[in-house]
Design a protein around this motif. Sequence first.
Motif, PDB file in Angstrom:
ATOM      1  N   LEU A  61       0.780  -1.182   0.008  1.00  0.00           N
ATOM      2  CA  LEU A  61       0.344  -0.025   0.120  1.00  0.00           C
ATOM      3  C   LEU A  61       0.892   1.262  -0.041  1.00  0.00           C
ATOM      4  O   LEU A  61       0.492   2.349  -0.737  1.00  0.00           O
ATOM      5  CB  LEU A  61      -1.067  -0.234   1.128  1.00  0.00           C
ATOM      6  CG  LEU A  61      -2.406  -0.542   1.051  1.00  0.00           C
ATOM      7  CD1 LEU A  61      -3.060  -0.918   2.376  1.00  0.00           C
ATOM      8  CD2 LEU A  61      -3.084   0.308   0.083  1.00  0.00           C
ATOM      9  N   ARG A  62       1.934   1.292   0.921  1.00  0.00           N
ATOM     10  CA  ARG A  62       2.799   2.572   0.965  1.00  0.00           C
ATOM     11  C   ARG A  62       4.058   2.314   0.291  1.00  0.00           C
ATOM     12  O   ARG A  62       4.743   3.016   0.511  1.00  0.00           O
ATOM     13  CB  ARG A  62       2.849   3.119   2.193  1.00  0.00           C
ATOM     14  CG  ARG A  62       3.737   1.960   2.998  1.00  0.00           C
ATOM     15  CD  ARG A  62       3.694   2.126   4.236  1.00  0.00           C
ATOM     16  NE  ARG A  62       3.986   0.909   4.701  1.00  0.00           N
ATOM     17  CZ  ARG A  62       4.472   0.573   6.079  1.00  0.00           C
ATOM     18  NH1 ARG A  62       4.413   1.324   7.038  1.00  0.00           N
ATOM     19  NH2 ARG A  62       4.492  -0.713   6.530  1.00  0.00           N
ATOM     20  N   GLU A  63       4.352   1.446  -0.734  1.00  0.00           N
ATOM     21  CA  GLU A  63       5.519   1.572  -1.571  1.00  0.00           C
ATOM     22  C   GLU A  63       6.685   1.296  -0.650  1.00  0.00           C
ATOM     23  O   GLU A  63       7.340   2.183  -0.701  1.00  0.00           O
ATOM     24  CB  GLU A  63       5.601   2.506  -2.405  1.00  0.00           C
ATOM     25  CG  GLU A  63       4.289   2.730  -3.407  1.00  0.00           C
ATOM     26  CD  GLU A  63       4.307   3.781  -4.451  1.00  0.00           C
ATOM     27  OE1 GLU A  63       5.664   4.368  -4.582  1.00  0.00           O
ATOM     28  OE2 GLU A  63       3.400   4.284  -4.892  1.00  0.00           O
ATOM     29  N   PRO A  64       6.692   0.382   0.058  1.00  0.00           N
ATOM     30  CA  PRO A  64       7.930   0.276   0.857  1.00  0.00           C
ATOM     31  C   PRO A  64       9.110   0.014   0.288  1.00  0.00           C
ATOM     32  O   PRO A  64       9.289  -0.856  -0.792  1.00  0.00           O
ATOM     33  CB  PRO A  64       7.624  -1.024   1.784  1.00  0.00           C
ATOM     34  CG  PRO A  64       6.725  -1.891   0.944  1.00  0.00           C
ATOM     35  CD  PRO A  64       5.802  -0.999  -0.004  1.00  0.00           C
ATOM     36  N   PRO A  65      10.365   0.470   0.911  1.00  0.00           N
ATOM     37  CA  PRO A  65      11.605   0.314   0.196  1.00  0.00           C
ATOM     38  C   PRO A  65      12.084  -0.996   0.196  1.00  0.00           C
ATOM     39  O   PRO A  65      12.871  -1.758  -0.264  1.00  0.00           O
ATOM     40  CB  PRO A  65      12.604   1.257   0.960  1.00  0.00           C
ATOM     41  CG  PRO A  65      11.787   1.220   2.455  1.00  0.00           C
ATOM     42  CD  PRO A  65      10.323   1.224   1.927  1.00  0.00           C
ATOM     43  N   LEU A  66      11.506  -1.979   1.356  1.00  0.00           N
ATOM     44  CA  LEU A  66      11.839  -3.263   1.409  1.00  0.00           C
ATOM     45  C   LEU A  66      10.697  -4.046   1.564  1.00  0.00           C
ATOM     46  O   LEU A  66       9.817  -3.606   2.399  1.00  0.00           O
ATOM     47  CB  LEU A  66      12.806  -3.624   2.677  1.00  0.00           C
ATOM     48  CG  LEU A  66      13.214  -4.886   3.117  1.00  0.00           C
ATOM     49  CD1 LEU A  66      14.068  -5.667   1.829  1.00  0.00           C
ATOM     50  CD2 LEU A  66      13.800  -5.183   4.417  1.00  0.00           C
ATOM     51  N   LEU A  67      10.392  -5.211   0.809  1.00  0.00           N
ATOM     52  CA  LEU A  67       9.271  -6.013   0.903  1.00  0.00           C
ATOM     53  C   LEU A  67       9.918  -7.589   1.455  1.00  0.00           C
ATOM     54  O   LEU A  67      10.671  -8.153   0.723  1.00  0.00           O
ATOM     55  CB  LEU A  67       8.568  -5.937  -0.552  1.00  0.00           C
ATOM     56  CG  LEU A  67       7.468  -6.666  -0.614  1.00  0.00           C
ATOM     57  CD1 LEU A  67       6.342  -6.280   0.278  1.00  0.00           C
ATOM     58  CD2 LEU A  67       7.071  -6.858  -2.015  1.00  0.00           C
ATOM     59  N   VAL A  68       9.279  -7.930   2.408  1.00  0.00           N
ATOM     60  CA  VAL A  68       9.356  -9.290   2.881  1.00  0.00           C
ATOM     61  C   VAL A  68       8.323 -10.139   2.773  1.00  0.00           C
ATOM     62  O   VAL A  68       7.306  -9.921   3.230  1.00  0.00           O
ATOM     63  CB  VAL A  68      10.048  -9.200   4.348  1.00  0.00           C
ATOM     64  CG1 VAL A  68       9.814 -10.471   4.872  1.00  0.00           C
ATOM     65  CG2 VAL A  68      10.947  -8.189   4.626  1.00  0.00           C
ATOM     66  N   LEU A  69       8.426 -11.128   1.861  1.00  0.00           N
ATOM     67  CA  LEU A  69       7.507 -12.281   1.603  1.00  0.00           C
ATOM     68  C   LEU A  69       7.690 -13.603   2.147  1.00  0.00           C
ATOM     69  O   LEU A  69       8.780 -14.105   1.638  1.00  0.00           O
ATOM     70  CB  LEU A  69       7.227 -11.993   0.181  1.00  0.00           C
ATOM     71  CG  LEU A  69       6.831 -10.804  -0.586  1.00  0.00           C
ATOM     72  CD1 LEU A  69       6.711 -10.974  -2.083  1.00  0.00           C
ATOM     73  CD2 LEU A  69       5.486 -10.341  -0.080  1.00  0.00           C
ATOM     74  N   ASP A  70       6.886 -14.215   2.856  1.00  0.00           N
ATOM     75  CA  ASP A  70       7.243 -15.290   3.583  1.00  0.00           C
ATOM     76  C   ASP A  70       6.306 -16.555   2.549  1.00  0.00           C
ATOM     77  O   ASP A  70       5.115 -16.543   2.778  1.00  0.00           O
ATOM     78  CB  ASP A  70       7.185 -15.732   4.772  1.00  0.00           C
ATOM     79  CG  ASP A  70       7.455 -16.840   5.496  1.00  0.00           C
ATOM     80  OD1 ASP A  70       8.102 -17.458   4.821  1.00  0.00           O
ATOM     81  OD2 ASP A  70       7.330 -16.910   6.747  1.00  0.00           O
ATOM     82  N   GLU A  71       7.090 -17.286   1.743  1.00  0.00           N
ATOM     83  CA  GLU A  71       6.541 -18.243   0.998  1.00  0.00           C
ATOM     84  C   GLU A  71       5.203 -17.731   0.413  1.00  0.00           C
ATOM     85  O   GLU A  71       3.986 -18.307   0.662  1.00  0.00           O
ATOM     86  CB  GLU A  71       6.107 -19.581   1.746  1.00  0.00           C
ATOM     87  CG  GLU A  71       7.324 -20.150   2.473  1.00  0.00           C
ATOM     88  CD  GLU A  71       7.522 -21.453   2.519  1.00  0.00           C
ATOM     89  OE1 GLU A  71       6.521 -22.122   2.412  1.00  0.00           O
ATOM     90  OE2 GLU A  71       8.546 -22.035   2.647  1.00  0.00           O
ATOM     91  N   PRO A  72       5.323 -16.804  -0.203  1.00  0.00           N
ATOM     92  CA  PRO A  72       4.003 -16.175  -1.116  1.00  0.00           C
ATOM     93  C   PRO A  72       3.306 -16.935  -2.156  1.00  0.00           C
ATOM     94  O   PRO A  72       1.986 -17.058  -2.342  1.00  0.00           O
ATOM     95  CB  PRO A  72       4.506 -14.968  -1.621  1.00  0.00           C
ATOM     96  CG  PRO A  72       5.818 -15.030  -1.771  1.00  0.00           C
ATOM     97  CD  PRO A  72       6.355 -16.037  -1.019  1.00  0.00           C
ATOM     98  N   THR A  73       4.027 -17.873  -2.472  1.00  0.00           N
ATOM     99  CA  THR A  73       3.491 -18.876  -3.582  1.00  0.00           C
ATOM    100  C   THR A  73       2.664 -20.133  -3.226  1.00  0.00           C
ATOM    101  O   THR A  73       2.450 -21.059  -4.026  1.00  0.00           O
ATOM    102  CB  THR A  73       4.355 -18.923  -4.676  1.00  0.00           C
ATOM    103  OG1 THR A  73       5.662 -19.320  -4.342  1.00  0.00           O
ATOM    104  CG2 THR A  73       4.590 -17.673  -5.472  1.00  0.00           C
TER     105      THR A  73
END
Lengths: 370, 372, 583
Positions: C156-168
Amino acid sequence: MAAGRALRLRGMIRKETLQILRDPSSIAIAFVLPVVLLFLFGYGVSLDSYHVPVGLVIEAPDAATASFRGAFEHSEYFRPVLYRDIRAAEADLAAHRIQGIVWLRADFERRVLAGDGGAVAVRVNGVDANQARITEGYIQGAWLHWLEEHAGVPLRGARLEPRVWFNAALISRHFLVPGLIAIIMTLIGSLLTAMVVAREWDRGTVEAMMVTPLHIGEMVVGKLVPYFLLGMGGMLFTVALAVWQFGVPLRGSFALLLGSGALFMLVALGMGLLISILAKNQFVAGQIAIVVTFLPAFILSGFLFEIRAMPVPIQVLTHVVPARYFVAILQSLFLAGDVWPVVLPNLGALALLALLLFALVRKKARKRLA
Amino acid sequence: MIGILRHVLALAVKEFLALVRDPRSRFVLIGPPIAQLIVFGYAATFDLDHVPVAVYNEDRGALGRALVARIAGSPHFDVVAAPDSEAALAALVDRRTVLLALHLPQDFSRNLHRGLIAQVQAILDGRNSNTAMIALNYLRRILIDFDTRLARESGHPPPPARLEMRAWYNANLSSRWFIVPGIVGLLTLVVTLVVTSLSVAREREQGTFDQLLVTPLRPAEILVGKALPGLAIGLAEGTVIISLVVFWFGVPLRGSLAALYLGLALFLLSAIGIGLMISAIAVTQQQAMLGAFLFLVPAVILSGFATPIANMPPLVQQLSLLDPLRYFLVVIRGVFLEGADIAAMQDQYWPMLLIGLVSLVVAGGLFRHRMY
Amino acid sequence: MTESVLEFSGVRKVFRAGKARVVALEEVSFRLRPGVVTGVLGPDGAGKTTLMRLAAALLVPDAGRVRVLGHDVAAEPQAIQSVIGYMPQRFGLYEDLSVQENLDLYADLQGIPARARRARYDTLLHMTGLGPFTRRLAGRLSGGMKQKLGLACALLREPPLLVLDEPTVGVDPVSRRELWAIVDAQVREQGMSVLLSTAYLDEAERCAEILLLEGGRLVAQGSPRAFADEVAGRVYVLAGVDLPPRRLQRRLQAVPGIVDALLVGDHVRIVTAAPRPPALQAHFPDQPGLRLVPVSPRFEDAFIARLATRGAEGAGAPPPAPPAPTRAAPPPAGTAEDVVIEVRDLERRFGAFRAVRGVSFTVRRGEIFGLLGANGAGKTTTFRMLCGLLPPSGGTARVAGVDLRHAAARARARIGYMAQRFSLYGNLTVAQNLRFFAAAYGLAGARRRARIDWAYAEFELGRYRDFVAAQLPLGFRQRLAFAAALMHEPEILFLDEPTSGVDPLARREFWQRVNALVEAGVTVLVTTHFMEEANYCDRLVIMAEGRILAEGTPAALRARFRTPQNPEPTMEDAFIGLIEEAA
């Protein structure tokens, strides 16, 4: 910064409110159970006995026994059943068909009323000791009344002139229904809150929520506000029902009732939050909440059982049951009025508990896992 | 036949192991029963001891003092205050310092000596009307005793026409004798209901229920296999509590053990049936627990555990006919206090049997039809 | 700015479970390359999720330091959490809130001003394709849609770092492809740094950088290319073979010096232990035309080679023995009249929702038949109706000539069933589980003991005999569930997502066992959302939205999507092609 805080709080509160409304188990705890309890206690449960079936054994009917029988028949406390023979009455007493027996022997008028020392034998089924005592009291009262009014026996000695304050008619509903407010608020504030907050851990939504600018304090406040309002709603609903439906007098001030209710709600919420933080699992949270908050509110608060009648160690234990203080306030506010010497110390205890609980919540609540 | 037995046995053993090895279930088996035994055993009583009393004694005579001494000497009352005005007396009641306030007027002794009626004014705190009524009854008894003794000592004729009260089965009218045996019913209901209502829901949550249904096990075998551990645990827990009631709380067990255990078995049957019904409907353990809770609260309140069924309005009394605890409480109190045998309790047995059978059949039907 | 986006230095994290201490991470140090996607890979229990949670300041390291955007996670967690984007494993959505309400909530929490919201919502809803579903409850979305909503909330707020835990995990290939498109766009346009953990090895190729975790240690960091180079010259495709690929694969697995043999499309791909071609002629005297064609290695080859070598060094995990032949050994690969499972016009409605719409297919004796599709495609519902667990709203489903819903117990004794998530009695031990299932299938006495001993030996469960099932490693839980389903030597096996969540090595072993059973005459019906596993099936149907999109052999289905640009389409290409055709 302040705008951000307002925004975050608004988001949390809106979310919680929507979740309560959409979750059937929240609705069961917050709406169904209180209504069931209110109707059970308002209509169902009562410690007041009327029309107690009592056996009158009259061996030799005459004018005196007829007048005695009339006294029982006209009393709303009794439903007399007539016997000629004590054995038949005793069989019915054993079979629970009657609660007690008044045995007027053949020599009733000749000896007993003449005052030569005879006695009228009274038997009650003592299994339910409380009921037995009440039945005995009724019979005693009816007996003395009859002696004086109808038998013309000269009385002497000490005579009790009892006046029951605040609840002259001794209607148990008048003290049960106000006490129920504490039970219902405990249900909403502690059981529901514990389970709902623990659900966030179960479902893993806490993680996503933590990695936002939301502060831990905002998280707690955002969770509290909807449940606080729900609990206060439950209280107003119960008060309205108590006053208008069940005819319980509200002699104290409404504002004081509202204020002490709000304080108690904070305590209940504090317990709910603390349990959910410690349990982190809906099932365990629910169990703990029932054992630690609901049962004590029911048994140890003075709602149903007199605290002063309990053994001393249990009386000491009741001091950590918040409902105890609120039940005392409720019973005074409804039946007696704004009795400050009762209300103030109890409010103080509640405030102390609230402070303690929120200090603990603050200590234990972390924006961290594990 | 041997196949069926083997199936049922394997299921029951598995069920039992799963229960005993699961910390949550262990908690349910141990935690609430202990808490309730303590709470109900000691806290839930209608007997009053050491009721705080204030006496405003304006009477200068010996008889007034004698009455006060008599009240103070009773185990039921403690005289904690002696105010010197009616206003002070009233204030003590107002702030709940005392439950009972007595006022002996100036002419108390004089009237007694003259053989007249001497009034004693009593103010009772009616905020708990039941407590007030009990205190009043205690006080009445003391006054009657006082009069009798006074008559004998002063040579007046004894008060005419006494009532000679006697309570069957519970001569001292101890309400603990009434409440404590009831705990047997309450606790076995709670434990059995929670254990059985969680059993299917737990398997649904773990996904093992599907696994069970595709094995050659028949639904009836599954049902019996799930019911047996509940029965075993209920009987064990019941036995422990019965022993505690007899040996710890000292309640007399006067009737036949056979009648008691027949009642317990039938009661457990009905509790298991209801538990399995809840279990068949609930999808998650949380729903099952909530369902058990929603059943338990009214079931306990309507059972006559603490308040008499006879005091309820007729409609509610009829509703309580569906409550198995109602019947079991009659059995257990009958056997404990009244010395009942099987024949005396037969009217209580068949409703429990009926509730048990109907609920088991319904639960079996729900198993078959509500597989998702 | 010298401050890196994310930096671990000497990080150690220990969890206490009762008395046991589990070291989740040990001596982990790395610096995240800014502005690219970094993938975190490793087998189950390697510490992937712990690493992600440390990066999101949800955990504090027991030793070492974690710095995110210049803040220390122990000292200033709030500063980190206020700026980064994070999506936990189950997407962190409130299932009883609608799509819009979830977005509003996270917009409120992240302090997005009301003015900026409309435009941001539009962008994200357009990007995720959720525009038409804003009023739907999140709980009613498909797995792919939930995942995209979770991502939208994190973005939503365009973060500089995106952490995705097993998104798929558990998400269909189309949604996976879309997720990657969104992530790539963020990296490209915003210069966002992304840390992403995954169990899908093919996704590693899409990352610019890989962190490979094993047993809590960071064993390697580098580009997927660098990893693949480790096995340069060790990867071949077999050609000129006149054998069904599955049997070829099975025989290859017995050849020493071959660490991996994998069905890829119509071919078998092997990875050797040493950089020279293995002497296969000795093992395949019946295949004079056999040739080895060297191919360029992929990340997956390197990954399996690493794990396999390591496993062989360890005490356990000897090469899987060929399973004992089962009792049922009818003629192999059935003829048309040998139909074991017959499904005709099967329908299932839940209220107004039609979960399965007119599905028909037949399965012949000795086949592996696959039901392929994304979560929510209706394959599990079909499967449950077949097993008699769910009554159909219409149509028929017959197994071995009977409807299992009304079948006698004896008919059910002929099938074996392995439920999703390896349903076991979690608090019973391995031995207790096996004993119970043996009894439930009516085994007794010597036969029961024999089968339980067989299970210990065949699945190497012996040393876990007294372990509580819930505490087994996932791969062993899968083996135990499989053993329980095979207790009574069933003729027909139902496997529902049997490989979901287990690591690639365990998946390979599992399929070897299934192959052996099928060769012994067992019929297998399997559901899966792993597209590459479809290659193990003899025939399969692809399902979407309750319908069958296509039916056929894997080769035939792939062949439909052969184009000049893509001469060797994968099953995933075929699946996406079919979905697009249907749309």
